[in-house]
Enzyme design. Sequence first.
Site, PDB file in Angstrom:
ATOM      1  N   HIS A  84       9.522  -4.899   1.108  1.00  0.00           N
ATOM      2  CA  HIS A  84       9.700  -3.548   1.668  1.00  0.00           C
ATOM      3  C   HIS A  84       8.415  -2.734   1.454  1.00  0.00           C
ATOM      4  O   HIS A  84       7.750  -2.879   0.431  1.00  0.00           O
ATOM      5  CB  HIS A  84      10.887  -2.856   0.991  1.00  0.00           C
ATOM      6  CG  HIS A  84      11.272  -1.594   1.692  1.00  0.00           C
ATOM      7  ND1 HIS A  84      10.578  -0.428   1.536  1.00  0.00           N
ATOM      8  CD2 HIS A  84      12.259  -1.328   2.587  1.00  0.00           C
ATOM      9  CE1 HIS A  84      11.126   0.511   2.302  1.00  0.00           C
ATOM     10  NE2 HIS A  84      12.148  -0.017   2.950  1.00  0.00           N
ATOM     11  N   GLY A 127      11.877   7.208   6.213  1.00  0.00           N
ATOM     12  CA  GLY A 127      12.244   8.398   5.447  1.00  0.00           C
ATOM     13  C   GLY A 127      11.585   9.685   5.923  1.00  0.00           C
ATOM     14  O   GLY A 127      11.612  10.689   5.230  1.00  0.00           O
ATOM     15  N   SER A 138      14.106   5.782   9.840  1.00  0.00           N
ATOM     16  CA  SER A 138      14.725   7.041  10.284  1.00  0.00           C
ATOM     17  C   SER A 138      15.789   6.885  11.369  1.00  0.00           C
ATOM     18  O   SER A 138      15.953   7.763  12.214  1.00  0.00           O
ATOM     19  CB  SER A 138      13.645   8.029  10.748  1.00  0.00           C
ATOM     20  OG  SER A 138      12.827   8.406   9.652  1.00  0.00           O
TER      21      SER A 138
HETATM   22  P1  PGA Z   1      15.060   5.310   6.354  1.00  0.00           P
HETATM   23  O1  PGA Z   1      14.644   4.017   5.523  1.00  0.00           O
HETATM   24  O2  PGA Z   1      16.184   4.908   7.251  1.00  0.00           O
HETATM   25  O3  PGA Z   1      15.472   6.316   5.310  1.00  0.00           O
HETATM   26  O4  PGA Z   1      13.860   5.736   7.121  1.00  0.00           O
HETATM   27  C1  PGA Z   1      14.573   2.765   6.128  1.00  0.00           C
HETATM   28  C2  PGA Z   1      14.104   1.723   5.147  1.00  0.00           C
HETATM   29  O5  PGA Z   1      13.246   2.015   4.306  1.00  0.00           O
HETATM   30  O6  PGA Z   1      14.571   0.586   5.177  1.00  0.00           O
END
Ligand code: PGA
Length: 254
Positions: free
Chosen positions: A97, A176, A217
């Site tokens: 990740h 995020g 997101s």
């Molecule tokens: P997010 O995170 O949906 O909060 O953007 C996705 C991820 O990091 O897998």
Amino acid sequence: MVKQKIIIANWKMKLDMPASLALAKEYQVKFKSGTEDKEVVVCPATIVIAEINKILAGGKIWLGAQNVFWEERGAYTGEISVKMLEQAGCRYVIIGHSERRQYLLENYQMIHQKLKEVLSDSRLIPIVCIGETLKEKEAGKRDYVIVDQLQQALGGIQLLSQQQVIIAYEPVWAIGTGQVITPLDAENMHEIIRASLVDLFGIDIINKQFRIIYGGSVDSANVAGFSELDNIDGLLVGGASLKAEEFLQIVKKL
Ligand code: PGA
């Protein structure tokens, strides 16, 4: 070839232990029926996996981990092995990740080793994350970066015929931030990823054993844009998976 869509919740380190168990219980109730056509996975913090396995028993949600180590056993303080994850009830594991690449300096050589270790056991399914930074995107290097990440992570990997691999395309600038990729752009990137995977493994293996999903997101308001795209096999969802009803809506709408 139509593949079953997979939606993966990544809770990161956002919930403490009681909150994780409470959310798992809510998931278990909400996902009792109505989502059978999709595969739903939750990746909680490692410390609650075994407990959540008991909560999800007999239900429709699979369990995954957010990380794993590349050795089978030994003097590796703080690390968790493939076997331990399986014993705790995991079927999936996220590898590489971007938050681990950024804060723990995980590189694609490590990601490659982790992938090899996961695939040395035939049951755990790896979710390999790739994605460019904003700087790389703005410099026009996006395609190059993505192909390079895939080659470094997957080059030389041998798959058994029943093994599955998931590639999660997660642009770092979209994680995020509330800044979601346009579905058209995602479709285009998935095409590039697919072509690069075909170069590495051949079309037959890609059709049968790989799924390419998007993350960054995604929420219940923007998910509809992805549901029409047939080269997107699923989603990796962070923030929006922390509320059971919101996550349910995403799964239903994809
Ligand atoms: P997010 O995170 O949906 O909060 O953007 C996705 C991820 O990091 O897998």
